[in-house]
Structure formats: C-alpha cells, structure tokens
Design an enzyme around this catalytic site. Sequence first.
Site, PDB file in Angstrom:
ATOM      1  N   CYS A 154       0.891  -1.163   0.000  1.00  0.00           N
ATOM      2  CA  CYS A 154       0.000   0.000   0.000  1.00  0.00           C
ATOM      3  C   CYS A 154       0.923   1.204   0.000  1.00  0.00           C
ATOM      4  O   CYS A 154       1.507   1.541   1.024  1.00  0.00           O
ATOM      5  CB  CYS A 154      -0.901   0.013   1.237  1.00  0.00           C
ATOM      6  SG  CYS A 154      -1.856   1.539   1.377  1.00  0.00           S
ATOM      7  N   CYS A 195      -0.693   4.364   2.204  1.00  0.00           N
ATOM      8  CA  CYS A 195      -0.790   4.314   3.680  1.00  0.00           C
ATOM      9  C   CYS A 195      -0.331   2.940   4.147  1.00  0.00           C
ATOM     10  O   CYS A 195       0.866   2.654   4.056  1.00  0.00           O
ATOM     11  CB  CYS A 195      -2.169   4.721   4.183  1.00  0.00           C
ATOM     12  SG  CYS A 195      -3.603   3.900   3.467  1.00  0.00           S
ATOM     13  N   SER A 196      -1.249   2.110   4.618  1.00  0.00           N
ATOM     14  CA  SER A 196      -0.805   0.831   5.185  1.00  0.00           C
ATOM     15  C   SER A 196      -1.889  -0.232   5.053  1.00  0.00           C
ATOM     16  O   SER A 196      -1.992  -1.115   5.899  1.00  0.00           O
ATOM     17  CB  SER A 196      -0.452   1.023   6.659  1.00  0.00           C
ATOM     18  OG  SER A 196      -1.559   1.615   7.318  1.00  0.00           O
ATOM     19  N   CYS A 197      -2.713  -0.161   3.997  1.00  0.00           N
ATOM     20  CA  CYS A 197      -3.836  -1.083   3.826  1.00  0.00           C
ATOM     21  C   CYS A 197      -3.336  -2.533   3.783  1.00  0.00           C
ATOM     22  O   CYS A 197      -2.338  -2.834   3.118  1.00  0.00           O
ATOM     23  CB  CYS A 197      -4.603  -0.744   2.563  1.00  0.00           C
ATOM     24  SG  CYS A 197      -5.325   0.908   2.642  1.00  0.00           S
TER      25      CYS A 197
END
Lengths: 219, 210
Positions: B109, B112-114
């Site tokens: 991702c 962000c940090s999906c």
Amino acid sequence: MNGVHDMGGMHGMGPIVEEDNEPVFHHEWEGRIFAMNLAMGAWRKWNLDASRHSRELIPPAEYLRMSYYEKWVAGLVELMVQGALTTRAEIESGVPSAGSMKAVPAMTVDKAVARVTKGGPANRNVDVAARFQAGQRVRARNINPVGHTRLPRYARGKPGTIDRDHGVFVFPDTNAHFLGEKPQHVYSVCFAARELWGGQAGEKDSVYVDMWEDYLEPA
Amino acid sequence: MTQAHQHEHDHQAVPSDPALRVKALESLLVEKGLVDRAALDTLVDAYEHKIGPRNGARVVARAWSDPAYKQRLLSDADIAIAEMGYGGMQGEHMVVVENSAKVHNLVVCTLCSCYPWPVLGLPPVWYKSAPYRSRAVIDPRGVLREFGLELPEEVEVRVWDSTAELRYLVLPERPTGTDGMSEEALAALVSRDAMVGVAKVSVSKAGSAA
C-alpha cells in the site's frame, strides 16, 4: 494532495528492516491509540477516508519522523477537534471543560466485537453504469487535487489496461471531505512496469492499481 | 551511530512522550463518556490474540488441499474466506492472487498501510515503512532480493498496490515434498511473509513465526 504519504517510486528511504518475532504492538500505548481510533470512529463524525486524510495532513517532515502510531495519535486529535467531540484545551489539559456534557460511549464491548467481525463495507448496492470493461485500454488522468485522493502520482498520465471491475464503491476524493459518497466503479488497472518506470524495469513486470472511474479516461 | 547517540536522538525527536500523551487522551475520553475502557481492552485483545496470520495460513492450507475450495477462493474470496470463519474490518472486499512457477505476486500500500486484517492481522512495521512503500512498486525485484528471494528473469512479477478498499492475499505455491500432509501441518508451513508475497513457502522453514 501531492503529499509525502504518496511515496510509490521515491528513492532514498533506506533499507527495509524486518524484525524477528515482532509483537503486534511494541508499546501498550500503541494498542490503546489503535483501539481509540476504532472506538471513536463509532461516533460517525468522520469516515475512513477522512481519517486517512487526517494523517496525510501531518506536515511532511513530521510525517517522516513520526512512528506509525504517533501518526494515529495526531490524526485522531485533529478528527476529534474538527468533529467537536473535544476541544484543543481539553486535550492539552487532559480534563473535560467545566460544564461539558457527559456522553454515553458510542462503542460498547458488544459493538466493538461486531465492528471487528462485521466490518464496514465500502461498496454500494446502487445501479451505476460502468464506463470501462475488462481488456480496455485506459489512461490515468493527470490530475493534482489539493484534497484527498487515492490516485498515486506515479500512475498519473500513464496508460494501462482494465484487468477487472470490482463493482461500485464510495469515492474517497469527495467522501473524505464530507461532500458525498459519489458511488462509482472501481477497476483494477494493470500498468506495464516499463510504462511507469522506463527501461530499467522488468520487461514482464507490472503494477496493478485499483482506480475509481473518475481517475480514468479512454486511451 | 552509537546507542547513546541514538538514545539522545530519540528524545530530541519526540518532544512529548507518546505513552503519557495517549494515557492522558484515554482518561479524557473516558471522563467525557466518549469511550468505554472495556471496549478498548476488547479491541486490543482481538488484534493481539485472535486475529493474525494463522488465519490466512489456514485459508492457504485449505486451498492447497481442496481444489474446489481453491477455485472458490480465487473467484470469490469474500465467500471462501467467510466459509473458514474469517471476515470483518479491513477484509470486507478480498482478492486472492495466486503464485505459480511463472507469476509472482507482491502486495503493498504505497499511500498508507492497507492490509487484510482478518486473515493477516495488523501489518508489521516494515510493511508500513517508507522503504517498503516507496520501493515495492519501482523495484520489486530489489525488494524481494532484500528479503532473500531472488526471482529468475522469466518469472513475471505483479505488484498489487492497495489504493482502494480491496485487500489482497497472496496464495503461495505449495512446496514440493508436502504430499499427503494434513491441512494443519500445511498451515504451519505458511508464513505471513509468503502471504504478502515477500517470501516463498519452504518445508525447511516450518514453524517460523514470520
């Protein structure tokens, strides 16, 4: 926004460091702020897109300095102040302002369990026509919105191929700013690595990017 | 950098102790009736003890053992994963991508940090870090090399950037020498890293936590 969070393709960020037997949370406070973000979300004063945007708004130097959960602290504070759930004065002092009403928590233990196990789908069961079909050549639009977007810079202006249609989803570019859900099709778009990065990239390699219809135009 | 220097640097870089700040924030929110401490405890406990990569490993082992299940998993991951009892937050819309001798999939991702929480738990620090997010799309083979995985040139690398609400799980190749193994024994071979696509599954790594 063209923020530092949009880091796909950047150089100079250093080596990837793996930690053996990494704990879920490295400190107790990380778990608490994670849980507070979920529990406060239940007040529905903001949405997932707005919470992502709150972290993107952290100034670039701070964003790069902060640990992951420090960003969650900063983002939650901004969301709560904007959502009028707390004031900055209360956050600084750590105590409720005189005369502030005591609320009843929006998320109880039962609701916390339900939130985790049921989640919150971002697709919408509305009849919206799809402009593109699998196999079609498309181009990611060259747009530079100052607000929230999920169209990464590295893909803008680049040609690709629709791999599949994922269905109709809430549009983050409007939803993050409380301007409506604007439901539309999301496609997986396949970009040849060489279209994105030039001849240095692997000839057979590709990057698949999920894109809302508003990010695309026919190629 | 010496440890003493590092220590000093950390203090300068973090003006207020986040532990104290978060504690004060929690007290304030409880005092105002905005959060329930027991609900916070429940959420922390769920992600520390119940939701993690062992869930994904069971899905992978089932797919390796049951061809019909594998077909369902690849064509409708939400339903197939729900059959195993997993689902919920950050796993509402799942896609499973299959590795083979010809194709290697890698998930990132960049924005962000999906990450697919119900099957993998919360992401490790490296997945959320700038080095991984910046390089996975431009230099996936270099990233894989850093994880100790050298792919032949003829293998096609597909990087999946989780920019929307779809969450990706890599179905790794079943290693040779595992014929006749039970689903439980197979699941024990499957590492988190293999399901993100930064590693392969090998019999020698049995029991590895990563």
